[in-house]
Design a protein around this motif. Structure first.
Motif, PDB file in Angstrom:
ATOM      1  N   ASP A 136      48.000  46.693  33.434  1.00 29.29           N
ATOM      2  CA  ASP A 136      48.200  46.713  31.983  1.00 29.29           C
ATOM      3  C   ASP A 136      47.949  45.355  31.327  1.00 29.29           C
ATOM      4  N   SER A 137      47.514  44.368  32.124  1.00 27.30           N
ATOM      5  CA  SER A 137      47.215  43.044  31.547  1.00 27.30           C
ATOM      6  C   SER A 137      45.865  43.091  30.846  1.00 27.30           C
ATOM      7  N   LEU A 138      45.725  42.237  29.847  1.00 25.27           N
ATOM      8  CA  LEU A 138      44.425  42.139  29.180  1.00 25.27           C
ATOM      9  C   LEU A 138      43.446  41.399  30.092  1.00 25.27           C
ATOM     10  N   GLY A 139      42.204  41.828  30.082  1.00 21.88           N
ATOM     11  CA  GLY A 139      41.178  41.201  30.918  1.00 21.88           C
ATOM     12  C   GLY A 139      41.114  39.700  30.718  1.00 21.88           C
ATOM     13  N   GLY A 140      41.292  39.270  29.468  1.00 24.11           N
ATOM     14  CA  GLY A 140      41.133  37.855  29.136  1.00 24.11           C
ATOM     15  C   GLY A 140      42.201  36.951  29.716  1.00 24.11           C
ATOM     16  N   VAL A 141      43.351  37.500  30.139  1.00 22.18           N
ATOM     17  CA  VAL A 141      44.409  36.621  30.664  1.00 22.18           C
ATOM     18  C   VAL A 141      44.364  36.536  32.190  1.00 22.18           C
ATOM     19  N   LEU A 142      43.460  37.261  32.829  1.00 21.38           N
ATOM     20  CA  LEU A 142      43.358  37.177  34.294  1.00 21.38           C
ATOM     21  C   LEU A 142      42.777  35.822  34.695  1.00 21.38           C
ATOM     22  N   SER A 143      43.088  35.402  35.928  1.00 15.01           N
ATOM     23  CA  SER A 143      42.458  34.189  36.465  1.00 15.01           C
ATOM     24  C   SER A 143      40.982  34.480  36.747  1.00 15.01           C
ATOM     25  N   GLY A 144      40.221  33.422  37.014  1.00 13.82           N
ATOM     26  CA  GLY A 144      38.793  33.606  37.299  1.00 13.82           C
ATOM     27  C   GLY A 144      38.561  34.525  38.494  1.00 13.82           C
ATOM     28  N   GLY A 145      39.366  34.321  39.557  1.00 13.66           N
ATOM     29  CA  GLY A 145      39.209  35.151  40.754  1.00 13.66           C
ATOM     30  C   GLY A 145      39.547  36.603  40.464  1.00 13.66           C
ATOM     31  N   GLU A 146      40.626  36.821  39.698  1.00 11.32           N
ATOM     32  CA  GLU A 146      41.004  38.197  39.351  1.00 11.32           C
ATOM     33  C   GLU A 146      39.926  38.852  38.489  1.00 11.32           C
ATOM     34  N   GLN A 147      39.357  38.066  37.592  1.00 12.46           N
ATOM     35  CA  GLN A 147      38.283  38.619  36.749  1.00 12.46           C
ATOM     36  C   GLN A 147      37.071  39.020  37.595  1.00 12.46           C
ATOM     37  N   GLN A 148      36.785  38.218  38.634  1.00 16.63           N
ATOM     38  CA  GLN A 148      35.649  38.578  39.491  1.00 16.63           C
ATOM     39  C   GLN A 148      35.940  39.876  40.246  1.00 16.63           C
ATOM     40  N   MET A 149      37.191  40.029  40.741  1.00 20.14           N
ATOM     41  CA  MET A 149      37.578  41.291  41.410  1.00 20.14           C
ATOM     42  C   MET A 149      37.411  42.451  40.441  1.00 20.14           C
ATOM     43  N   LEU A 150      37.869  42.232  39.188  1.00 20.07           N
ATOM     44  CA  LEU A 150      37.785  43.302  38.188  1.00 20.07           C
ATOM     45  C   LEU A 150      36.321  43.654  37.910  1.00 20.07           C
ATOM     46  N   ALA A 151      35.479  42.639  37.809  1.00 22.04           N
ATOM     47  CA  ALA A 151      34.058  42.902  37.532  1.00 22.04           C
ATOM     48  C   ALA A 151      33.431  43.702  38.679  1.00 22.04           C
ATOM     49  N   ILE A 152      33.797  43.355  39.910  1.00 15.61           N
ATOM     50  CA  ILE A 152      33.259  44.081  41.071  1.00 15.61           C
ATOM     51  C   ILE A 152      33.795  45.514  41.069  1.00 15.61           C
ATOM     52  N   ALA A 153      35.107  45.654  40.837  1.00 13.20           N
ATOM     53  CA  ALA A 153      35.711  46.993  40.838  1.00 13.20           C
ATOM     54  C   ALA A 153      35.125  47.846  39.713  1.00 13.20           C
ATOM     55  N   ARG A 154      34.898  47.230  38.567  1.00 19.46           N
ATOM     56  CA  ARG A 154      34.305  47.985  37.449  1.00 19.46           C
ATOM     57  C   ARG A 154      32.916  48.491  37.831  1.00 19.46           C
ATOM     58  N   GLY A 155      32.151  47.618  38.515  1.00 23.33           N
ATOM     59  CA  GLY A 155      30.821  48.045  38.975  1.00 23.33           C
ATOM     60  C   GLY A 155      30.905  49.175  39.995  1.00 23.33           C
ATOM     61  N   LEU A 156      31.946  49.140  40.829  1.00 27.12           N
ATOM     62  CA  LEU A 156      32.088  50.162  41.873  1.00 27.12           C
ATOM     63  C   LEU A 156      32.608  51.481  41.330  1.00 27.12           C
ATOM     64  N   MET A 157      33.235  51.450  40.165  1.00 28.86           N
ATOM     65  CA  MET A 157      33.828  52.678  39.605  1.00 28.86           C
ATOM     66  C   MET A 157      32.812  53.824  39.562  1.00 28.86           C
ATOM     67  N   ALA A 158      31.542  53.479  39.290  1.00 31.31           N
ATOM     68  CA  ALA A 158      30.503  54.512  39.140  1.00 31.31           C
ATOM     69  C   ALA A 158      30.052  55.092  40.479  1.00 31.31           C
ATOM     70  N   ARG A 159      30.688  54.682  41.587  1.00 32.75           N
ATOM     71  CA  ARG A 159      30.275  55.091  42.940  1.00 32.75           C
ATOM     72  C   ARG A 159      28.799  54.772  43.190  1.00 32.75           C
ATOM     73  N   ASP A 215      38.938  34.340  48.581  1.00 34.79           N
ATOM     74  CA  ASP A 215      39.423  35.677  48.177  1.00 34.79           C
ATOM     75  C   ASP A 215      38.250  36.577  47.798  1.00 34.79           C
ATOM     76  N   VAL A 216      37.276  35.993  47.092  1.00 32.14           N
ATOM     77  CA  VAL A 216      36.102  36.788  46.680  1.00 32.14           C
ATOM     78  C   VAL A 216      35.300  37.205  47.915  1.00 32.14           C
ATOM     79  N   LEU A 217      35.200  36.290  48.876  1.00 31.23           N
ATOM     80  CA  LEU A 217      34.497  36.619  50.118  1.00 31.23           C
ATOM     81  C   LEU A 217      35.184  37.798  50.810  1.00 31.23           C
ATOM     82  N   ASP A 218      36.514  37.752  50.890  1.00 29.91           N
ATOM     83  CA  ASP A 218      37.255  38.885  51.495  1.00 29.91           C
ATOM     84  C   ASP A 218      36.949  40.175  50.743  1.00 29.91           C
ATOM     85  N   ALA A 219      36.933  40.064  49.416  1.00 28.15           N
ATOM     86  CA  ALA A 219      36.681  41.255  48.593  1.00 28.15           C
ATOM     87  C   ALA A 219      35.287  41.814  48.895  1.00 28.15           C
ATOM     88  N   LEU A 220      34.303  40.922  49.032  1.00 31.12           N
ATOM     89  CA  LEU A 220      32.938  41.388  49.311  1.00 31.12           C
ATOM     90  C   LEU A 220      32.862  42.056  50.679  1.00 31.12           C
TER      91      LEU A 220
END
Ligand code: ATP
Length: 231
Positions: free
Chosen positions: A128-151, A171-176
């Motif tokens: 429920d947090s706004l995208g703009g208040v996330l840290s840089g790493g969290e924003q990168q996770m969100l951007a990746i997850a948003r891209g993955l949403m479309a399968r 952390d981003v490497l782990d996510a990838l």
């Protein structure tokens, strides 16, 4: 699943890609490394249909897309996480994810969101947090997850480590790694050669609009790449 053949892209009189060829197999993780200005972003944008090539072809599962609009390339199963992440700051994490899933049948969206939260638990904690208040790493996770949403079957990610502290790059490497483990093919453009070689099965080295080397990541040496091509 992706075949790029002799791609030429121009911005007016400036030729940014001089005839680039590369391939990404189904489920394969491939890196595109090269210095600032090499043309990595241009290549991803041309594959996505955001920029029209002057010559050459892009083929996805045998279907040529070279002059196809970006939304059609997306429908063929390609998601593009742009440089700078393009998180929608005034929207919540949930709404950013929903934007990524807008082409899914409505009945699948909830399940896909749950899968993304399982893959990136931090997004569940910040749903429920706004995208703009996330840290840089969290924003990168969100951007990746948003891209993955479309399968997508191919996720292209432009400079995921850009602007992140070294600890967060881990952390981003782990996510990838987790994304690759889901069987989604990944094409990652990176200036951070170490990260790129760690995540990818194969890598292409790009310098001023040309691929100058390629091979298996395990056979490539970060230091000699840096010295030979990227100094
Ligand atoms: P970066 O890491 O900065 O994204 P890159 O490897 O992705 O670098 P590109 O951004 O694709 O490189 O740029 C490749 C070349 O094309 C550069 O010479 C750049 O100046 C030029 N270029 C990029 N976008 C444009 C544009 N919109 N108009 C004119 N020239 C451009």
């Amino acid at each position: 699943m992706l075949v790029v053949d002799s791609l030429v892209t121009r911005y007016g009189a400036v030729e940014a890609l001089h005839g680039v060829s590369l391939e990404v197999g189904a489920g394969e993780a491939v890196a595109l490394v090269g210095p600032n200005g090499a043309g990595k972003t241009t290549l991803l944008r041309t594959i996505s249909g955001l920029v029209r090539p002057a010559a050459g072809t892009v083929t996805i599962d045998g279907r040529a897309t070279g002059r196809t609009a970006a939304y059609r390339v997306a429908r063929l199963g390609v998601s593009h996480v742009p440089e700078g992440r393009a998180i929608l700051s005034p929207l919540t994490v949930r709404d950013n994810l929903l934007m990524g899933g807008n082409r899914l049948p409505g009945s699948e969206v909830g399940d896909r969101m749950d899968e993304m939260i399982e893959l990136f638990p931090v997004l569940g904690r910040r749903i429920d947090s706004l995208g703009g208040v996330l840290s840089g790493g969290e924003q990168q996770m969100l951007a990746i997850a948003r891209g993955l949403m479309a399968r997508p079957r191919l996720l292209m990610i432009d400079e995921p480590s850009m602007g992140l502290a070294p600890r967060i790059v881990g952390d981003v490497l782990d996510a990838l790694h987790r994304v690759v483990a889901t069987g989604t093919a990944v094409l990652v453009a990176e200036q951070n050669v170490g990260l790129a070689l760690e995540v990818a099965d194969r890598a292409y080295v790009m310098v001023v609009g040309d691929i100058v080397a390629s091979g298996r990541s395990a056979d490539m040496d970060e230091n000699s790449l840096l010295e030979t091509y990227l100094a």
